[in-house]
Design an enzyme around this catalytic site. Structure first.
Site, PDB file in Angstrom:
ATOM      1  N   LYS A 118       0.811  -1.222   0.000  1.00  0.00           N
ATOM      2  CA  LYS A 118       0.000   0.000   0.000  1.00  0.00           C
ATOM      3  C   LYS A 118       0.846   1.275   0.000  1.00  0.00           C
ATOM      4  CE  LYS A 118      -3.047  -3.039   0.123  1.00  0.00           C
ATOM      5  NZ  LYS A 118      -3.467  -3.566  -1.166  1.00  0.00           N
ATOM      6  N   GLU A 201      -2.590   6.936   8.098  1.00  0.00           N
ATOM      7  CA  GLU A 201      -3.448   7.789   7.272  1.00  0.00           C
ATOM      8  C   GLU A 201      -4.386   8.578   8.176  1.00  0.00           C
ATOM      9  OE1 GLU A 201      -5.725   5.351   4.611  1.00  0.00           O
ATOM     10  OE2 GLU A 201      -4.030   4.936   3.304  1.00  0.00           O
ATOM     11  N   HIS A 236     -16.051  -5.577   8.101  1.00  0.00           N
ATOM     12  CA  HIS A 236     -15.282  -5.614   6.856  1.00  0.00           C
ATOM     13  C   HIS A 236     -15.677  -6.735   5.917  1.00  0.00           C
ATOM     14  CE1 HIS A 236     -12.990  -2.257   8.083  1.00  0.00           C
ATOM     15  NE2 HIS A 236     -12.636  -2.851   9.209  1.00  0.00           N
ATOM     16  N   ARG A 293      -7.795  -8.537  -9.093  1.00  0.00           N
ATOM     17  CA  ARG A 293      -8.467  -9.806  -9.362  1.00  0.00           C
ATOM     18  C   ARG A 293      -9.924  -9.538  -9.760  1.00  0.00           C
ATOM     19  NH1 ARG A 293      -8.912  -8.913  -3.767  1.00  0.00           N
ATOM     20  NH2 ARG A 293     -11.111  -8.495  -3.342  1.00  0.00           N
TER      21      ARG A 293
HETATM   22  C1  MV4 Z   1      -9.974   3.741   5.700  1.00  0.00           C
HETATM   23  C2  MV4 Z   1     -11.178   4.258   6.171  1.00  0.00           C
HETATM   24  C3  MV4 Z   1     -11.196   5.569   6.599  1.00  0.00           C
HETATM   25  N1  MV4 Z   1     -10.074   6.306   6.568  1.00  0.00           N
HETATM   26  N2  MV4 Z   1      -8.876   4.525   5.679  1.00  0.00           N
HETATM   27  C4  MV4 Z   1     -11.470  -0.766   5.141  1.00  0.00           C
HETATM   28  C5  MV4 Z   1     -11.045  -1.828   4.193  1.00  0.00           C
HETATM   29  C6  MV4 Z   1      -9.746  -1.387   3.612  1.00  0.00           C
HETATM   30  N3  MV4 Z   1      -9.747  -1.574   2.207  1.00  0.00           N
HETATM   31  C7  MV4 Z   1      -9.603   0.046   3.986  1.00  0.00           C
HETATM   32  N4  MV4 Z   1     -10.741   0.389   4.805  1.00  0.00           N
HETATM   33  C8  MV4 Z   1     -10.945   1.667   5.253  1.00  0.00           C
HETATM   34  N5  MV4 Z   1      -9.863   2.480   5.262  1.00  0.00           N
HETATM   35  C9  MV4 Z   1      -8.941   5.778   6.089  1.00  0.00           C
HETATM   36  N6  MV4 Z   1      -7.849   6.524   6.059  1.00  0.00           N
HETATM   37  C10 MV4 Z   1     -12.303   3.437   6.140  1.00  0.00           C
HETATM   38  C11 MV4 Z   1     -12.193   2.136   5.676  1.00  0.00           C
HETATM   39  C12 MV4 Z   1     -13.394   1.377   5.586  1.00  0.00           C
HETATM   40  C13 MV4 Z   1     -14.142   1.009   6.722  1.00  0.00           C
HETATM   41  C14 MV4 Z   1     -13.741   1.307   8.015  1.00  0.00           C
HETATM   42  C15 MV4 Z   1     -14.506   0.927   9.111  1.00  0.00           C
HETATM   43  C16 MV4 Z   1     -15.704   0.233   8.910  1.00  0.00           C
HETATM   44  C17 MV4 Z   1     -16.103  -0.096   7.643  1.00  0.00           C
HETATM   45  C18 MV4 Z   1     -15.340   0.293   6.543  1.00  0.00           C
HETATM   46  C19 MV4 Z   1     -15.773  -0.031   5.269  1.00  0.00           C
HETATM   47  C20 MV4 Z   1     -15.035   0.344   4.185  1.00  0.00           C
HETATM   48  C21 MV4 Z   1     -13.851   1.050   4.340  1.00  0.00           C
END
Ligand code: MV4
Length: 496
Positions: A118, A201, A236, A293
């Site tokens: 990442k 982040e 998630h 994918r």
């Molecule tokens: C985040 C975020 C908010 N701020 N990063 C979750 C899965 C992964 N792909 C990255 N994710 C997130 N990253 C920053 N800087 C919010 C998520 C996020 C999430 C977080 C808490 C609960 C549900 C979520 C669903 C999608 C993404």
């Protein structure tokens, strides 16, 4: 340009079947692989040829790279489709395919590597002009962590560089929590991904999870197939996905689509991929990660564009151009993931024998599954029963159709999340399109109420049908098996 004639599907369950179906349409022979537990699985029966991996542990079976390569060569297949999960984002495996003259249906190994880290993908995207969340470079000391947190401002989120999909993340609200979060995140990163590197982040709140489907050929042509809104998640785990997203204006959709194409070009991407964004309430969006994918939820994109993504993947892999491909979108599509789990017992997996399983059908209904009535869902794998996908002229009709189709699924023998899904799509907020990543938490009380009964006549009919099937058309007796089925159904909240 080499025409692919035979594909080994390095996967199991519904996605193996999904890929094989397109192969059959295209006149491509299919090779399935299976573990000990999967001897009688549907994906094995569906394939023209099946090979035992000879084991039960993941490392010996669906993650056994050398064995899979060996079977591919033995079978004479000229390509491998990895599906999702398992080896689908493993650059070492993709490299082994290339080295063995096997076409890997997916991007180049170097692209998989680049998007897997990442911190590297953030750097690349920033350089290309793709908006990324304000954040840091890799952090190696607690001093760096503290300095960066002060610069970025709370709340922040610490993430594993090699992570993704919600694993290896720590939300930090106050300064005092920094050090323990940093330590435990590093430990988890090392244990889960074999790489302790973490970065930070700014934590963005009140977000929507919007992803763009992209395809790219070998000649620099990149196109997007619009977005999917995957905001309805539980820990998630996505459970409902839809497109189009209710919160994108045409203007924002166009802007995000252009950025998705920019991001795809920046990493020299080939084949089908997904650009994951988070979008906040004020219309700011940020690149999060790229999934290299085919995704679980790809069918909703197929429904609104009318394009078969697996067919596109195969054609791109054999060197065809997408230059002349025109992509349009129409109507609305929703996917529900049907799981063998118990919503009344903390969503505990509920593997076991599917004594009765009826498949929904009708106009606009698609049921992607790897199971059948009488099949025993093994406990070692993801307990997904099926993906129910509906398509209609607009979102309101798609919701009605989903409600109807969910009502046509009758499962006896194991617990499912069907009534939970029905409750979600019946909420006022879902109907009004008010979905975000907090949806499940914010509706916890509403969703924990007594489940809605299945169609009672249908379930009784299913029970009696099963009974007759077992007993040879004898009438249902009071104390025989028939009443046990009814009891099961009653226990599931059905008023018989
Ligand atoms: C985040 C975020 C908010 N701020 N990063 C979750 C899965 C992964 N792909 C990255 N994710 C997130 N990253 C920053 N800087 C919010 C998520 C996020 C999430 C977080 C808490 C609960 C549900 C979520 C669903 C999608 C993404």
């Amino acid at each position: 340009m080499k025409k692919i004639e035979k594909i080994l599907i390095a996967n199991r369950g519904e996605i193996s079947v999904r890929i094989q179906r397109t192969c059959r349409e295209l006149g491509i022979k299919t090779v399935a692989i299976f573990s000990e537990q999967d001897k009688s699985a549907f994906h094995v029966q569906y394939a023209e040829e099946s090979f035992a991996l000879g084991g039960t542990a993941l490392a010996d079976t669906y993650l056994n790279q050398d064995k899979i390569i060996e079977i591919t060569k033995k079978s004479g297949a000229d390509a491998i489709h990895p599906g999702y999960g398992f080896l689908s984002e493993n650059s070492e495996f993709a490299r082994k395919c290339v080295e063995n003259d096997i076409i890997y249906i997916g991007p180049d190994p170097d692209t998989i590597d680049l998007m897997g880290l990442k911190t590297e993908s953030r750097k690349l995207m920033e350089k290309a002009g793709v908006p990324v969340v304000p954040g840091s470079i890799p952090l190696s000391s607690i001093e760096d962590v503290k300095t960066e947190a002060k610069r970025i401002g709370f709340p922040i989120i610490i993430k594993a560089s090699a992570g993704g999909g919600g694993k290896g993340m720590r939300l930090v609200n106050v300064f005092e929590e920094l050090e323990p979060a940093f330590d435990s995140c590093r430990r988890e990163a090392q244990n889960s991904f074999g790489n302790p590197e973490v970065y930070m982040e700014k934590y963005i709140t009140n977000i929507h999870h919007i992803e763009f489907q992209v395809i790219a050929d070998h000649y620099g042509n990149v196109k997007h197939l619009y977005e999917r809104d995957c905001s309805i998640q539980r820990r998630h785990q996505k459970i409902i996905e839809e497109c189009p997203s209710t919160i994108l204006t045409d203007e924002l959709r166009e802007e995000m689509g252009e950025i998705a194409i920019l991001a795809t070009k920046a990493c020299n991407y080939k084949n089908a991929g997904t650009i994951e964004f988070i979008l906040d309430d004020t219309g700011n969006f940020y690149f999060l990660e790229m999934n290299t994918r085919l995704q679980v939820e790809h069918p909703i994109t197929e429904m609104i564009t009318g394009l078969d993504l697996v067919a596109k993947q195969i054609k791109i892999a054999q060197g065809e151009s997408i230059e002349d491909l025109v992509i349009n979108r129409r109507g609305a599509a929703i996917e529900c993931r049907i799981y063998a789990e118990d919503p009344e017992n903390n969503f505990m997996p509920s593997p076991g024998k599917l004594e009765v399983y009826t498949i929904p059908a009708g106009f606009g209904v698609r049921n992607d599954t790897g199971v059948y009535s009488g099949y025993t869902i093994p406990m070692e794998y993801d307990p997904m029963i099926s993906k129910l996908i509906v398509y209609a002229e607009d979102r309101a009709r798609a919701i009605e159709k989903m409600q109807r189709a969910l009502g046509e699924i009758h499962v006896l023998g194991i617990k499912t999340n069907i009534s939970y899904l029905r409750k979600i799509i019946l909420t006022d907020n879902f109907k009004e399109g008010k979905v975000n990543t907090q949806f499940i938490e914010e509706h916890e009380e509403e969703l924990s109420r007594r489940p809605i009964g299945y169609g009672k006549n249908a379930i009784a009919a299913a029970a009696i049908l099963k009974y007759e099937d077992m007993m040879g058309n004898l009438p249902c007796s009071k104390n025989g098996k028939g009443s046990a089925w009814k009891m099961n159904a009653r226990r599931e909240g059905v008023n018989l």
